[in-house]
Design an enzyme around this catalytic site. Structure first.
Site, short mmCIF file in Angstrom:
data_model
loop_
_atom_site.label_atom_id
_atom_site.label_comp_id
_atom_site.label_asym_id
_atom_site.label_seq_id
_atom_site.Cartn_x
_atom_site.Cartn_y
_atom_site.Cartn_z
CG HIS A 64 59.83 32.41 30.29
ND1 HIS A 64 59.06 31.89 29.80
CD2 HIS A 64 58.56 32.59 31.96
CE1 HIS A 64 58.10 30.51 31.15
NE2 HIS A 64 58.18 31.55 32.03
NE ARG A 66 56.65 34.99 26.80
CZ ARG A 66 55.69 34.16 27.97
NH1 ARG A 66 56.94 33.21 27.02
NH2 ARG A 66 55.20 34.87 28.94
CG ASN A 96 57.94 28.45 27.81
OD1 ASN A 96 59.39 29.16 27.81
ND2 ASN A 96 56.95 29.07 28.48
CG ASP A 154 58.58 27.52 33.39
OD1 ASP A 154 57.45 27.42 34.36
OD2 ASP A 154 58.58 28.67 33.06
CG ASN A 305 49.73 28.02 35.85
OD1 ASN A 305 50.41 27.89 36.95
ND2 ASN A 305 49.46 27.60 34.92
CG ASP A 332 57.59 33.19 35.77
OD1 ASP A 332 57.79 32.51 35.02
OD2 ASP A 332 56.17 32.27 36.26
#
Length: 458
Positions: A64, A66, A96, A154, A305, A332
């Site tokens: 990620h 961002r 995301n 995701d 998570n 992740d």
């Protein structure tokens, strides 16, 4: 310079079944020659890799970054810098963001930013559904044309099985794998840690392993029905591994990945209990010089998570990695601001950073414990993710892009908070002593990070 000679290292290239002490000559951004005692142009830049491992550039297919929209946590510049420091030459960013990567315009924006500020290769995934809302399919064909390498929601999981089936059919049509964050919302509800002894002892709402296993089973059935390649992200539960193992024996196009935090820690770490250290952490003990906090802990840097699970689940992940059921390792990497994590455990966001620690943790837990070979470990970071994504990466074949990682599997070092180059510091491993470290990261023939240069800067 246009030429670089890596001399004297142990070259391991699983894609070509090559493992020998050799030199690697890079010219004009490509692998030129691999052999012993190579002669090179007079003006070649030389790098002494004696005693080190020289491998294809490592790939992390679950990161990620961002950007856009959440750059207080991370951006492409800082995220790729962390990747380079960890030995990774390529990362695959998740969709995301804000806005989500559900249209060609956002793909183009990220591609441009990556060219401008990224120091490693950035590959992009597109959302399965518009705004990752799980209600209406995104324009998958348009996203493929824009350059994505996979589709995923995701951070969310499509609950509508008919919609997921249609996504599989489109994914197969466009030659894209589907990555799925396996979480059945009706089972998980508002759980914040693994449902078991420690969730009861700590008074925290439980996230049952069945909440992952149910969707893994669903994905196996859909992969078998549609022929689409479905890749189950960040596996954490024992039964998930069993289901995938059984399905792969039947030839189902299903795969999975594991993250170091899930095969290193257990849910007992949230309590900071002696049980975690004395029973579940035996393999790590000889590498550590830290003491766990007093019970109870409630450190939100242990909240992710899917959650840290039981010792039985952790062992099943390790077994799945050892027998090849789980073919891919990833981080992740999920950065969050300090103020977001510095709240009660219930309210903190899920996720930790991992790009700078995953190689060391994987070496410690898998290679130094003799669970898998060094060649197998490198394959899980190189050729295996490259094949899943249909990337021309993960190899040192002559003519291939000169993406190379040089690392010392035996180097001991302490991971300090102030040494991290990620913008966020939500990592549970600060203060740990690691064994194994990248010493140089080379992308397209260019050294984008070296341990020596970092030492000079310090």
């Amino acid at each position: 310079m246009n030429s670089l000679l890596l001399s004297g290292g142990r070259v391991i290239d699983p894609a070509n079944h090559f493992d020998a002490v050799a030199d690697v000559l890079i010219q004009n951004g490509k692998i030129s020659v691999i052999g012993k005692n190579l002669s090179a142009p007079a003006d070649v830049e030389k790098f002494d890799a004696t005693g080190k491992i020289v491998s294809p550039g490592l790939i992390d297919l679950h990161v990620h970054l961002r950007e856009p929209g959440q750059t207080a946590k991370e951006n492409i510049a800082t995220g790729t810098a962390a990747a380079a420091r960890g030995g990774f030459t390529s990362v695959v960013c998740m969709p995301n963001t804000a806005p989500t990567i559900d249209n060609a315009g956002t793909v183009a924006l990220i591609s441009e930013r990556a060219r401008e500020s990224g120091v490693v290769n950035v590959f992009i995934t597109g959302a399965i559904t518009k705004n990752i809302a799980g209600e209406e399919l995104a324009p998958i064909g348009g996203l493929k044309k824009a350059g994505i390498v996979a589709i995923t929601d995701d951070g969310h999981c499509i609950q509508n099985n008919e919609l997921m089936r249609r996504a599989c059919e489109y994914a197969k049509m466009f030659g894209l794998p589907i990555f799925d964050h396996c979480q059945d919302y009706s089972l998980v509800t508002d759980g914040v840690m693994h449902e078991g002894y420690w969730s009861t002892a700590l008074g925290l709402r439980g996230w049952p392993a069945a909440g992952e296993e149910m969707i893994v089973a669903r994905n196996i059935l859909l992969a078998e029905l549609t022929g689409a390649k479905i890749h189950c992200q960040h596996l954490s539960a024992a039964r998930s591994v069993e289901l995938i193992r059984e399905a792969k024996k039947r030839g189902v196009p299903i795969s999975g990945e594991a993250c170091p935090h899930h095969f290193t820690l257990t849910d007992a770490a949230i309590a900071g209990s002696e049980k975690f250290w004395n029973e579940d952490g035996k393999e790590l003990a000889k590498f550590q010089n830290v003491n766990l906090p007093e019970w109870p802990n409630y450190d939100t840097n242990f909240k992710m998570n899917p959650p840290l699970r039981s010792a039985k689940d952790r062992e099943a992940i390790l077994e799945g990695l050892a027998d090849g059921t789980i073919e891919i390792l990833c981080s992740d990497h999920a950065p969050h601001c300090d103020y977001e994590k510095e709240v009660e455990f219930d309210y903190a966001p899920f996720g930790i950073t991992g790009l700078e620690t995953e190689l060391a943790l994987s070496l410690m837990q898998l290679v130094h414990t003799k669970r898998i070979s060094l060649t197998d470990l490198i394959a899980k970071f190189t050729v295996n993710p490259a094949r899943l994504l249909n990337l021309n990466k993960g190899t040192l074949s002559v003519g291939a892009d000169a993406d190379v990682t040089v690392f010392d599997p035996d180097a001991e070092w302490v991971f300090n908070r102030e040494d991290s180059v990620s913008k966020s510091k939500n990592n549970p491993f600060f203060g740990w002593t690691f064994k194994g470290k990248a010493v140089a990261t080379i992308v397209g023939g260019k050294k984008v990070w070296t341990e020596a240069a970092e030492a000079v800067m310090v």
